[in-house]
Design a protein around this motif. Structure first.
Motif, PDB file in Angstrom:
ATOM      1  N   ALA A   1       0.835  -1.205   0.000  1.00 39.88           N
ATOM      2  CA  ALA A   1       0.000   0.000   0.000  1.00 39.88           C
ATOM      3  C   ALA A   1       0.872   1.259   0.000  1.00 39.88           C
ATOM      4  CB  ALA A   1      -0.936  -0.007   1.201  1.00 39.88           C
ATOM      5  N   TYR A   2       1.945   1.257   0.787  1.00 42.54           N
ATOM      6  CA  TYR A   2       2.845   2.407   0.887  1.00 42.54           C
ATOM      7  C   TYR A   2       3.474   2.727  -0.473  1.00 42.54           C
ATOM      8  CZ  TYR A   2       7.008   5.091   2.196  1.00 42.54           C
ATOM      9  OH  TYR A   2       7.988   6.041   2.268  1.00 42.54           O
TER      10      TYR A   2
ATOM     11  N   SER B   1       2.586   1.606  -3.455  1.00 43.93           N
ATOM     12  CA  SER B   1       1.542   1.891  -4.449  1.00 43.93           C
ATOM     13  C   SER B   1       1.121   3.348  -4.368  1.00 43.93           C
ATOM     14  CB  SER B   1       0.329   0.982  -4.233  1.00 43.93           C
ATOM     15  OG  SER B   1       0.663  -0.358  -4.477  1.00 43.93           O
ATOM     16  N   GLU B   2       0.985   3.852  -3.150  1.00 44.24           N
ATOM     17  CA  GLU B   2       0.607   5.255  -2.950  1.00 44.24           C
ATOM     18  C   GLU B   2       1.691   6.194  -3.469  1.00 44.24           C
ATOM     19  OE1 GLU B   2      -1.111   8.749  -2.247  1.00 44.24           O
ATOM     20  OE2 GLU B   2      -2.127   6.819  -2.160  1.00 44.24           O
ATOM     21  N   LYS B   3       2.945   5.861  -3.225  1.00 46.20           N
ATOM     22  CA  LYS B   3       4.056   6.686  -3.724  1.00 46.20           C
ATOM     23  C   LYS B   3       4.006   6.775  -5.250  1.00 46.20           C
ATOM     24  CE  LYS B   3       6.888   7.448  -0.118  1.00 46.20           C
ATOM     25  NZ  LYS B   3       7.356   8.769   0.268  1.00 46.20           N
TER      26      LYS B   3
ATOM     27  N   ALA C   1       1.433   6.134  -7.261  1.00 44.57           N
ATOM     28  CA  ALA C   1       0.203   6.813  -7.685  1.00 44.57           C
ATOM     29  C   ALA C   1       0.326   8.327  -7.535  1.00 44.57           C
ATOM     30  CB  ALA C   1      -0.991   6.290  -6.891  1.00 44.57           C
ATOM     31  N   SER C   2       0.971   8.764  -6.481  1.00 49.80           N
ATOM     32  CA  SER C   2       1.152  10.197  -6.246  1.00 49.80           C
ATOM     33  C   SER C   2       1.997  10.835  -7.347  1.00 49.80           C
ATOM     34  CB  SER C   2       1.800  10.416  -4.877  1.00 49.80           C
ATOM     35  OG  SER C   2       2.092  11.763  -4.680  1.00 49.80           O
TER      36      SER C   2
ATOM     37  N   SER D   1      -0.081  10.702 -10.671  1.00 50.79           N
ATOM     38  CA  SER D   1      -1.218  11.632 -10.691  1.00 50.79           C
ATOM     39  C   SER D   1      -0.751  13.087 -10.751  1.00 50.79           C
ATOM     40  CB  SER D   1      -2.145  11.403  -9.498  1.00 50.79           C
ATOM     41  OG  SER D   1      -1.526  11.796  -8.305  1.00 50.79           O
TER      42      SER D   1
END
Length: 139
Positions: free
Chosen positions: A79-80, A82-84, A86-87, A90
C-alpha cells in the motif's frame, strides 16, 4: 502550485520511482509466496481443542500466526509503495499542458538532464526549464 521545497521533495520522489516499482514487484511476489505457504498449513481441529486432547499442531498454529503477521506487513508495504507511485503519476498526469507531461517525465522520473530533454525536444534549455518550472511553482 508547489513551493520550491515541495518541488525538491517531489523531484526526489520522482527519482525514486523506478525503485518503488521494483520494490512493489518484489513485495507482490513475496505476498504471493506467503499466501501459497499459508495454504499448506492447517490449524488445530476445533474438536481437539474442546476435548482437551493433546496435539502437536501448536507449531502449525504458530506458523499460521507468523504467516498472517508477515502477510499484513507485506500488504502495508504494498500500500505504501503503491501510494508513492500513484502520487507521482497523478501529479504528472495533472499537468494541464498534455505535451509537457512526457517532458516532465523525462526530466524528473527518467533522470534526464534539462539539456538532454531540451535536445530530444529540439528546444532551448532555458525554455524547457521555464516550462517545467512554470507547472509546479510561480517563479
Amino acid at each position: 502550485m508547489m513551493s520550491k521545497e515541495e518541488f525538491r521533495e517531489f523531484r526526489q520522489e520522482c527519482g525514486n520511482y523506478f525503485f518503488y516499482v521494483s520494490r512493489l514487484a518484489g513485495l507482490r511476489d513475496r505476498h504471493r509466496e506467503i499466501y501459497n505457504r499459508m495454504s499448506g498449513v492447517s490449524s488445530i481441529p476445533m474438536d481437539r481443542i474442546s476435548s482437551g486432547t493433546k496435539t502437536s499442531s501448536v507449531r502449525s498454529d504458530t506458523r499460521i500466526l507468523n504467516y498472517l503477521e508477515r502477510k499484513d506487513s507485506v500488504e502495508q508495504e504494498i500500500a505504501y509503495y503503491s501510494e508513492k507511485i500513484a502520487s507521482i503519476v497523478s501529479t504528472i498526469d495533472g499537468i494541464p499542458d498534455p505535451p509537457l507531461r512526457p517532458m516532465v517525465w523525462m526530466a524528473l522520473v527518467q533522470g534526464k538532464t534539462i539539456d538532454e530533454t531540451a535536445q530530444i525536444y529540439g528546444m532551448k534549455t532555458a525554455t524547457v526549464r521555464r516550462r517545467i518550472n512554470s507547472q509546479f511553482f510561480e517563479e
